[in-house]
Design a protein around this motif. Structure first.
Motif: not given
Length: 546
Positions: A218-225, A236-239, A241-251, A425-428
């Motif tokens: 969520x942080x990555x999506x909101x703060x990305x733009x 550390x980049x926004x991608x 951060x989002x990638x780390x979030x996905x990996x944590x959810x896989x874990x 994020x898409x709107x921004x």
């Protein structure tokens, strides 16, 4: 427990208990959408950027979502009545704190506490309904509960519009205080003290993994733009951060599977019921579409076509009225004939209606320009919530009521937070393209010495500092301008913002519409006949004193 106490507990009708549960549940869900209508006023009053406004919306929903399953387990351990009342008290106090907030940061913090209270309360509603109603009446009770969920979601903008216009945005939070006090009093008197005989353990590892993973995404999506999808902390980049979030959810899911023999946060066995699994996806998709659609639409109504919060709420009211009128009939029809085709028809109409709303949205639209689409959407939405809940819960045994309740509500809120963050994020991103283009189109009407500065102002407006309050144009004019030049720049800025935002919004809303259409198609996979659940020895609740 004494005989007199037991008699007192049994004197209250299950329908009275249901009314109390629905009152608290209505207040909690109302806060997921009522805030949207106040966004332009909050932006102006708190000097909050679009990125900060997204956090005000999402902080509540994110915390609410990730704690729901744990709160369901706590209800099984300590009793749903106790957790329901504690959640109400926390939510009511946090609502008062939201109303007194004077900065975006204070409001986000209070919204986080609101989310904790909402999460403690919500799972207890479904688990109590499953226990106190016999199987032949449970479908009707779920229909009422589902109807309340739908009505709360769609009445938020209308009620919020009245409060914001006549009382100020703070009152969308202050109004929860008297309602919360009344509901606490009712719950203390009419709710039975129930516990399931089975004891549960809490999966703290799963809770921490889910919380961390969802926060990072969520942080990555909101703060990305606002960070140009680049660096956010050092290297550390926004991608990342989002990638780390996905990996944590896989874990998280790996941990859940590894602990399936014990009692994980997500009991995989419950997903062997195809209808329950499908409805978790569908309810998440509906929330994705609803919050994703409402956020840009509310800004459009107020900041683009110039409606007040009350006028914007009234413009959306026909959809709410139709939903409230149709929902009870849809619930009863689902009990008689099954909800598959009712739900499919409802989702199809909801998708088509909102598609028509997007098609009708123009920078020169009026208050009632969107009415045809809203009427179709309201008809469809009224046919979704009650059948959905009945289909999801009809084969769930009481022993699993707490887990199922937590999961279905988690899916709803996760869909909402991901939808709001993804659409935001898409709107921004679209605004970063459309606003400069609209500014270039309008620059030709300005004196030559101001054109470059005018376009540059819009080019930087989408990078975290864009303001979308009523009467704002997304940029600030430089000081010291001659009055004639100021008027020309202000007019051009208003036209550029209206055209740029409208184009960006229409392209952005293709995403939630596509998700809703996919949810409608997936309803064709619903199993038409319910299996007969196997009686379980530990399904009978035990009333406990105190």
């Amino acid at each position: 427990m004494s005989a007199s106490h037991e008699a007192t507990e049994r004197r209250h009708s299950p329908w009275l208990v249901l009314a109390t549960l629905c009152l608290g549940f209505f207040m909690i869900l109302l806060d997921t959408t009522i805030v949207n209508i106040a966004i332009p006023d909050m932006s102006a009053d708190l000097d909050a950027s679009l990125a900060q406004l997204l956090w005000i919306v999402n902080a509540y929903v994110l915390v609410y979502a990730v704690l729901l399953i744990t709160a369901g387990r706590l209800g099984d351990l300590y009793g749903p009545k106790q957790l329901f009342i504690i959640g109400l008290v926390v939510f009511t106090l946090a609502s008062a704190a939201c109303g007194f907030a004077t900065t975006p940061g204070q409001l986000v913090a209070a919204r986080i506490v609101q989310g904790v209270g909402g999460a403690l309360l919500t799972p207890q509603t479904l688990s109590v309904i499953t226990v106190i109603f016999p199987s032949e009446k449970r479908g009707a009770a779920f229909g009422v509960w589902g109807g309340v969920a739908g009505v709360a979601t769609v009445t938020g903008p209308t009620l919020g519009g009245y409060l914001v216009t006549d009382w100020g945005w703070q009152w969308i939070f202050f109004v929860n205080v008297p309602v919360g006090v009344v509901t606490v009093a009712l719950a203390a008197v009419v709710m039975p003290n129930l516990k399931l005989n089975r004891r549960h353990r809490l999966d703290w590892t799963g809770t921490l993994l889910a919380t961390a993973g969802l926060f990072l995404i969520t942080y990555g999506l909101i703060e990305g733009e606002s960070h140009h999808w680049g660096r956010v902390w050092g290297a550390i980049t926004i991608p990342m951060v989002i990638g780390a979030g996905v990996l944590v959810m896989v874990a998280f899911f790996a941990h859940q599977y590894a602990t399936r023999a014990k009692e994980p946060l997500v009991p995989f066995s419950i997903f062997s019921d195809r209808n329950f699994s499908l409805m978790n996806w569908v309810v998440g998709a509906i929330a994705f579409g609803m919050l994703g659609l409402f956020l840009p639409l509310v800004i459009f109504l107020q900041s683009v076509i110039g409606l007040s919060a009350l006028q914007a709420g009234i413009a959306l009211a026909p959809m709410s009225v139709l939903t409230m009128f149709i929902a009870p009939f849809a619930g009863r029809a689902a009990d008689r004939m099954g909800g598959k085709w009712i739900l499919f028809t409802g989702l199809t109409l909801w998708s088509l209606g909102m598609g028509l709303v997007v098609w009708l949205a123009r920078a020169d639209a009026g208050q009632w320009s969107l009415l045809p689409g809203l009427l179709v959407a309201g008809t469809g939405l009224g046919m979704t919530f009650a059948p959905l809940q009945t289909i999801a819960m009809r084969d769930i045994v009481p022993r699993m009521a707490g887990a199922a309740s937590g999961l279905i509500n988690t899916s709803r809120q996760l869909g909402g937070v991901v939808g709001s963050a993804a659409v935001g994020a898409l709107l921004q991103a679209r605004l970063a393209t459309e606003l400069p283009q609209a500014a270039r189109d309008q620059a030709g009407t300005l004196p030559p010495q101001y054109r470059e500065q005018f376009v540059a102002g819009f080019s930087g407006a989408s990078s975290g500092s864009l303001h979308v309050g009523a009467g704002q144009t997304g940029v600030s004019l430089p000081p010291g301008l001659p009055e004639q030049a100021r008027q020309a720049l202000a007019g051009a800025a208003e036209r550029a913002f209206r055209e740029g935002f409208t184009h960006a919004m229409r392209l952005t809303l293709i995403l939630p519409l596509a998700v809703l259409a996919a949810a409608a198609i997936s309803c064709l996979l619903i199993r038409g006949r319910a299996r007969t659940p196997t009686p379980e020895k530990d399904a009978t609740p035990a009333a406990v004193g105190g």
